[in-house]
Motif scaffolding. Structure first.
Motif, PDB file in Angstrom:
ATOM      1  N   ARG B 100     -24.797  14.865 -22.104  1.00 42.41           N
ATOM      2  CA  ARG B 100     -24.306  16.200 -22.484  1.00 42.41           C
ATOM      3  C   ARG B 100     -25.800  16.839 -23.401  1.00 42.41           C
ATOM      4  NH1 ARG B 100     -19.623  14.274 -23.967  1.00 42.41           N
ATOM      5  NH2 ARG B 100     -20.110  14.315 -26.343  1.00 42.41           N
ATOM      6  N   THR B 101     -26.294  16.074 -24.091  1.00 48.50           N
ATOM      7  CA  THR B 101     -27.490  16.694 -24.656  1.00 48.50           C
ATOM      8  C   THR B 101     -28.727  16.948 -23.701  1.00 48.50           C
ATOM      9  OG1 THR B 101     -26.802  15.275 -26.780  1.00 48.50           O
ATOM     10  CG2 THR B 101     -29.033  16.097 -26.690  1.00 48.50           C
ATOM     11  N   LEU B 102     -28.970  16.143 -22.958  1.00 45.90           N
ATOM     12  CA  LEU B 102     -30.084  16.072 -21.969  1.00 45.90           C
ATOM     13  C   LEU B 102     -29.768  17.443 -20.986  1.00 45.90           C
ATOM     14  CD1 LEU B 102     -31.565  12.733 -21.452  1.00 45.90           C
ATOM     15  CD2 LEU B 102     -32.204  14.471 -23.269  1.00 45.90           C
ATOM     16  N   ALA B 103     -28.413  17.434 -20.531  1.00 48.33           N
ATOM     17  CA  ALA B 103     -27.975  18.389 -19.559  1.00 48.33           C
ATOM     18  C   ALA B 103     -27.801  19.855 -20.210  1.00 48.33           C
ATOM     19  CB  ALA B 103     -26.828  17.889 -18.778  1.00 48.33           C
ATOM     20  N   ASP B 104     -27.865  19.843 -21.414  1.00 50.70           N
ATOM     21  CA  ASP B 104     -27.430  21.262 -22.234  1.00 50.70           C
ATOM     22  C   ASP B 104     -28.813  21.879 -21.881  1.00 50.70           C
ATOM     23  OD1 ASP B 104     -26.300  23.074 -24.171  1.00 50.70           O
ATOM     24  OD2 ASP B 104     -28.058  22.892 -25.140  1.00 50.70           O
ATOM     25  N   PRO B 105     -28.724  23.225 -21.486  1.00 51.04           N
ATOM     26  CA  PRO B 105     -30.089  23.799 -21.410  1.00 51.04           C
ATOM     27  C   PRO B 105     -31.113  24.059 -22.535  1.00 51.04           C
ATOM     28  CG  PRO B 105     -28.382  25.144 -20.246  1.00 51.04           C
ATOM     29  CD  PRO B 105     -27.973  24.052 -21.168  1.00 51.04           C
ATOM     30  N   ARG B 106     -30.596  24.363 -23.784  1.00 51.39           N
ATOM     31  CA  ARG B 106     -31.472  24.412 -24.921  1.00 51.39           C
ATOM     32  C   ARG B 106     -31.869  23.119 -25.360  1.00 51.39           C
ATOM     33  NH1 ARG B 106     -31.166  24.185 -30.538  1.00 51.39           N
ATOM     34  NH2 ARG B 106     -32.626  25.437 -31.696  1.00 51.39           N
ATOM     35  N   GLN B 107     -30.856  22.202 -25.468  1.00 46.75           N
ATOM     36  CA  GLN B 107     -31.195  20.724 -26.012  1.00 46.75           C
ATOM     37  C   GLN B 107     -32.010  19.944 -24.945  1.00 46.75           C
ATOM     38  OE1 GLN B 107     -30.516  20.699 -29.317  1.00 46.75           O
ATOM     39  NE2 GLN B 107     -29.246  18.922 -29.132  1.00 46.75           N
ATOM     40  N   GLY B 108     -31.656  20.158 -23.773  1.00 44.61           N
ATOM     41  CA  GLY B 108     -32.762  19.470 -22.860  1.00 44.61           C
ATOM     42  C   GLY B 108     -33.927  20.117 -22.711  1.00 44.61           C
ATOM     43  N   ALA B 109     -34.027  21.116 -22.946  1.00 40.64           N
ATOM     44  CA  ALA B 109     -35.623  21.828 -22.796  1.00 40.64           C
ATOM     45  C   ALA B 109     -36.220  21.481 -24.266  1.00 40.64           C
ATOM     46  CB  ALA B 109     -35.441  23.488 -22.740  1.00 40.64           C
ATOM     47  N   LEU B 110     -35.597  21.175 -25.502  1.00 40.07           N
ATOM     48  CA  LEU B 110     -36.068  21.115 -26.512  1.00 40.07           C
ATOM     49  C   LEU B 110     -36.538  19.347 -26.576  1.00 40.07           C
ATOM     50  CD1 LEU B 110     -36.642  21.159 -29.597  1.00 40.07           C
ATOM     51  CD2 LEU B 110     -34.115  20.988 -29.997  1.00 40.07           C
ATOM     52  N   PHE B 111     -35.420  18.634 -25.805  1.00 40.28           N
ATOM     53  CA  PHE B 111     -36.082  17.193 -25.853  1.00 40.28           C
ATOM     54  C   PHE B 111     -37.373  16.924 -24.913  1.00 40.28           C
ATOM     55  CE2 PHE B 111     -32.314  16.103 -28.110  1.00 40.28           C
ATOM     56  CZ  PHE B 111     -32.714  14.802 -28.605  1.00 40.28           C
ATOM     57  N   LYS B 112     -37.335  17.836 -23.611  1.00 39.86           N
ATOM     58  CA  LYS B 112     -38.444  17.377 -22.908  1.00 39.86           C
ATOM     59  C   LYS B 112     -39.825  18.272 -23.786  1.00 39.86           C
ATOM     60  CE  LYS B 112     -36.709  18.374 -18.263  1.00 39.86           C
ATOM     61  NZ  LYS B 112     -36.703  19.489 -17.032  1.00 39.86           N
ATOM     62  N   ALA B 113     -39.718  19.035 -24.475  1.00 39.52           N
ATOM     63  CA  ALA B 113     -40.969  19.530 -25.027  1.00 39.52           C
ATOM     64  C   ALA B 113     -41.407  18.778 -26.154  1.00 39.52           C
ATOM     65  CB  ALA B 113     -40.578  21.083 -26.110  1.00 39.52           C
ATOM     66  N   VAL B 114     -40.443  18.083 -26.797  1.00 37.24           N
ATOM     67  CA  VAL B 114     -40.792  17.033 -27.819  1.00 37.24           C
ATOM     68  C   VAL B 114     -41.240  15.912 -27.331  1.00 37.24           C
ATOM     69  CG1 VAL B 114     -40.062  15.740 -29.843  1.00 37.24           C
ATOM     70  CG2 VAL B 114     -39.195  18.160 -29.687  1.00 37.24           C
ATOM     71  N   LEU B 115     -40.913  15.281 -26.117  1.00 34.63           N
ATOM     72  CA  LEU B 115     -41.154  14.317 -25.667  1.00 34.63           C
ATOM     73  C   LEU B 115     -42.724  14.445 -24.916  1.00 34.63           C
ATOM     74  CD1 LEU B 115     -37.944  13.343 -23.356  1.00 34.63           C
ATOM     75  CD2 LEU B 115     -39.311  11.668 -25.236  1.00 34.63           C
ATOM     76  N   ALA B 116     -42.773  15.716 -24.460  1.00 30.65           N
ATOM     77  CA  ALA B 116     -44.160  15.911 -23.938  1.00 30.65           C
ATOM     78  C   ALA B 116     -45.265  16.135 -25.265  1.00 30.65           C
ATOM     79  CB  ALA B 116     -44.378  17.274 -23.329  1.00 30.65           C
ATOM     80  N   ALA B 117     -44.745  16.662 -26.272  1.00 32.83           N
ATOM     81  CA  ALA B 117     -45.690  16.873 -27.352  1.00 32.83           C
ATOM     82  C   ALA B 117     -46.113  15.496 -28.012  1.00 32.83           C
ATOM     83  CB  ALA B 117     -45.021  17.706 -28.397  1.00 32.83           C
ATOM     84  N   ALA B 118     -44.882  14.266 -27.812  1.00 30.73           N
ATOM     85  CA  ALA B 118     -45.120  13.103 -28.437  1.00 30.73           C
ATOM     86  C   ALA B 118     -46.452  12.371 -27.621  1.00 30.73           C
ATOM     87  CB  ALA B 118     -44.145  12.434 -28.553  1.00 30.73           C
ATOM     88  N   THR B 119     -46.384  12.806 -26.548  1.00 28.62           N
ATOM     89  CA  THR B 119     -47.553  12.024 -25.547  1.00 28.62           C
ATOM     90  C   THR B 119     -48.965  12.448 -26.075  1.00 28.62           C
ATOM     91  OG1 THR B 119     -47.832  13.723 -23.792  1.00 28.62           O
ATOM     92  CG2 THR B 119     -46.195  12.224 -23.454  1.00 28.62           C
ATOM     93  N   CYS B 120     -49.020  13.504 -26.721  1.00 28.94           N
ATOM     94  CA  CYS B 120     -50.411  13.818 -27.179  1.00 28.94           C
ATOM     95  C   CYS B 120     -50.643  13.966 -28.801  1.00 28.94           C
ATOM     96  CB  CYS B 120     -51.084  14.949 -26.381  1.00 28.94           C
ATOM     97  SG  CYS B 120     -50.032  16.299 -26.111  1.00 28.94           S
ATOM     98  N   ASP B 121     -49.632  13.788 -29.329  1.00 30.95           N
ATOM     99  CA  ASP B 121     -49.755  14.195 -30.935  1.00 30.95           C
ATOM    100  C   ASP B 121     -49.098  12.879 -31.730  1.00 30.95           C
ATOM    101  OD1 ASP B 121     -50.059  16.054 -33.251  1.00 30.95           O
ATOM    102  OD2 ASP B 121     -47.898  15.549 -33.427  1.00 30.95           O
TER     103      ASP B 121
END
Lengths: 206, 206
Positions: B100-121
């Motif tokens: 539910r968290t990952l499929a939610d438009p806002r929460q899913g986008a937020l998790f993707k952004a944070v996972l992406a950010a974590a790869t370089c920070d």
């Protein structure tokens, strides 16, 4: 593929066009592994590859197109599956290959960069999905053979079994600081094989 | 936590400091979901949150610190585990919550952004690792209880079972274009339970 003839200076089949592509994609992979998609600059890639800037701009145009072509080349060149004769042996070989790739400093950084880029760029996401489709299709026959040998239920979703082998390794890479050791690869293979045997990858009847 | 008294205008406990934090983190989450880490700007967050720019700069300083605090707040506020009485029921509840968290438009986008950010920070990566540690610790007792009930081998690595539930959902989110449906969540729970029962999460003896 190229229609150019191979001149006396060529060392590999494919001619100049293929050599340029190879050099540019190698340089793009290096740049991505070092700086991520945000640091991928076509002029910098041309310089690293010792290829004319105009060639790179004309042939690839944008960083996203370059990443898409890099993923296509990675799919073309990726290793064929191993056949061990048993489901667990095959899945373990797959898990160890994925682990070696992700644990390799250059390859691991490259995959992280591409996964990150795919979260915000649809062209990169589509290229990444195709890359994993090719890899899953390469390894899926080992699950199909296990079904044929009677090791797994007939209705097993064979592609999901292959995805289940990779999933814990990618999850570990992205969400923990823990090392990707061979024990993690073997556990991923064993868990996928055990779940498949128990019928967890048989789709519920509609 | 705040030592400020709650004035007549306050609607929630915690006082002004807590309200400012809440508004700023909400705005930061919105900005991240919309534009990713690259688009996270402290002045923009202050404007969205209707909070003084100086307050935001003084308290958080950098986008990475803001993301780290957002992840800390998400861990603090995340839902407690459900107790269903059976291992499969508990893991399914966990898988459905993750889905539910990952499929939610806002929460899913937020998790993707944070996972992406974590790869370089590294600071974002450390905050992300802590977030998942908290979530795993919240759900791990349901596996421990299954061990105590004799459903699973005594030496089961209980935390790895919880990670195994989330892994295929994150893998699907990042590497395929396929929807994160409830069937995927239920399959993730069933696969983890079956693998755990078969002893796939018992560490090899040293």
């Amino acid at each position: 593929m190229t229609s150019e003839s191979t001149g006396p200076g060529s060392v590999r089949p494919g001619g100049r066009t293929a050599r340029v592509r190879s050099a540019v994609l190698r340089a793009a992979g290096d740049a991505l592994a070092e700086h991520g998609l945000a640091g991928l600059d076509l002029a910098d890639v041309a310089r690293r590859a010792e290829v004319g800037r105009t060639t790179v701009y004309r042939r690839w145009g944008t960083p996203a197109s370059l990443v898409a072509d890099l993923l296509a080349a990675m799919a073309e060149q990726s290793l064929p599956r191993t056949e061990s004769g048993s489901l667990l042996g095959d899945l373990r070989a797959n898990a160890r290959l994925v682990r070696r790739t992700l644990a390799d400093p250059r390859q691991g950084a490259l995959f992280k960069a591409v996964l990150a880029a795919a979260t915000c760029d649809p062209q990169t996401a589509a290229a990444l999905h195709r890359f994993y489709e090719v890899r899953v299709a390469e390894w899926e026959p080992c699950v199909r053979q296990a079904v044929e040998r009677g090791e797994l239920p007939a209705a097993t979703d064979t592609r999901e079994v292959i995805r289940a082998v990779s999933a814990p390794l990618y999850y570990r890479l992205l969400t923990t600081g823990d090392p990707l050791d061979e024990a993690a690869a073997d556990r991923a293979a064993e868990a996928a094989a055990a779940a498949a045997r128990a019928g967890a990858f048989v789709p519920p009847t509609a």
